[in-house]
Design a protein around this motif. Structure first.
Motif, short mmCIF file in Angstrom:
data_model
loop_
_atom_site.label_atom_id
_atom_site.label_comp_id
_atom_site.label_asym_id
_atom_site.label_seq_id
_atom_site.Cartn_x
_atom_site.Cartn_y
_atom_site.Cartn_z
N ASN A 146 28.51 88.77 59.03
CA ASN A 146 27.54 88.63 57.93
C ASN A 146 26.28 87.87 58.37
O ASN A 146 25.48 87.46 57.54
N GLN B 39 26.39 81.94 59.47
CA GLN B 39 26.97 81.42 58.22
C GLN B 39 27.19 79.92 58.36
O GLN B 39 27.86 79.46 59.29
N HIS C 182 31.08 83.39 52.63
CA HIS C 182 29.73 83.90 52.84
C HIS C 182 29.02 84.04 51.49
O HIS C 182 27.87 83.65 51.33
N GLU D 44 37.62 86.38 55.82
CA GLU D 44 36.45 86.41 56.71
C GLU D 44 36.82 85.92 58.11
O GLU D 44 35.94 85.67 58.95
#
Ligand code: FUC
Length: 340
Positions: free
Chosen positions: A47, A50, A181, A265
């Motif tokens: 993503n 983070q 996230h 994640e």
């Protein structure tokens, strides 16, 4: 290792500096001089970069909405009933700052100091002489707080002091983690705590001197479970969540005392410490007035995991020794392994 120093903001006419280190895997650790604050722990994920800890855009956000957020905490983490303690035969009373008690170092704790900082190789080093005149505890302390980032994704926090006169010392770091996230709270995150007992807390959360068993209660994280399961089981207590001192069970040096994970994640933070307690606080009363970067201020927006000596050592030596004598040196270390 890449290093950078910038001016983050100003407070009362002083520069608040930001110090950043980035390792060969793209992990960034950054700190602020104000409060020797742990400002960012950024990891590269699918993503994008983070940040795994909470932070605010401006220094005034800390001062006015959440003065302990990710701060260095001292001289003494946690609460001292009426601010009173004894060293040998001497009785002392530190200034109080919460319901007649002394919380997190009292009126001018480590969190209110704009520390002298510098970067040396893979370390961010903060120094300050904390005086009795400034915070009302006995004795002056030369304090060095060092954050070290390694290429195997470990962050070491070291607290080294030299005492001038007798005093008490039990520092910690108050980082709040949120491994999501998305803009969501921490109830989905999973926690392991190496703890079969916690302190009993009385009025205003002062330790009573007794302990309570965790097994098969909402406070039982000896087998990993979601924080939401514990929080949902605590809705009928005033805290409506976790704000507790967990005693750490016997373990080897290389075994973590706590593991916080986001299984969806594939993110994990493991905490290693030789001290005998960890406070777990799930930000229960937090509100929309707190302007987090990328997260909405709300209950359970983050979880603080504060490794320390049990605060009741202030009156019960069976739980540890918080005292320092004139000329004494002390060194505590906590370290964090980030897996991503
Ligand atoms: C934790 C808690 C407290 C307090 C503070 C900011 O250590 O034990 O209740 O809210 O941090």
């Amino acid at each position: 290792m890449q290093a950078k120093q910038t001016v983050f903001d100003t407070l009362n006419g002083e520069d608040i500096n930001q110090y950043s280190l980035t390792n060969t895997n793209g992990v960034t650790l950054s700190c602020l001089s104000y409060g020797a604050n742990w400002y960012e722990l950024k990891v590269p994920t699918t993503n994008g970069d983070q940040n795994l800890i909470l932070n605010f855009p401006k220094i005034n956000d800390y001062v006015t909405t959440n003065p302990y957020l990710n701060m260095s905490i001292g001289r003494t983490a946690g609460r001292i009933g009426a601010g009173k303690f004894k060293i040998g035969e001497h009785e002392y009373k530190a200034p109080t700052n919460e319901s007649g008690n002394t919380l997190h170092g009292g009126i001018h704790g480590f969190n209110e100091i704009n520390w002298a900082g510098k970067i040396a190789a893979n370390q961010i080093i903060f120094t300050h002489t904390v005086t009795s005149q400034a915070d009302g505890f006995p004795g002056d302390l030369d304090v060095t707080i060092t954050y070290t980032l390694t290429d195997d994704n470990r962050i070491y926090l070291d607290y080294k002091v030299v005492s001038h006169g007798e005093t008490v010392f039990n520092p910690t770091n108050h980082a709040y983690f949120n491994l999501n996230h998305a803009d969501q709270n921490i109830k989905n995150l999973e926690l392991f705590l190496r703890s079969s007992q916690r302190l009993e807390l009385g009025d205003a959360k002062i330790p009573t001197g007794k302990t309570l068993a965790n097994t098969e209660t909402p406070y039982d994280f000896q087998t990993t479970k979601a924080l939401g399961a514990a929080i949902d089981g605590l809705q009928d207590i005033p805290e409506k969540g976790l704000d507790d001192v967990f005693l750490i069970d016997q373990h080897a040096d290389n075994e973590p005392i706590a593991i916080l994970a986001n299984p969806d994640e594939n993110l994990r933070v493991k905490i290693f410490s030789q001290r005998n307690a960890i406070v777990c606080f799930t930000a229960n009363g937090f509100g929309a007035d707190q302007p987090y970067i990328d997260k909405t201020g709300q209950p359970y927006v983050g979880v603080a995991l504060e490794s320390q000596i049990t605060p009741n050592a202030i009156f019960d030596p069976a739980y540890g020794d918080l005292t320092l004598h004139d000329g004494e040196t002390k060194h505590y270390q906590t370290h964090y392994l980030v897996e991503f």
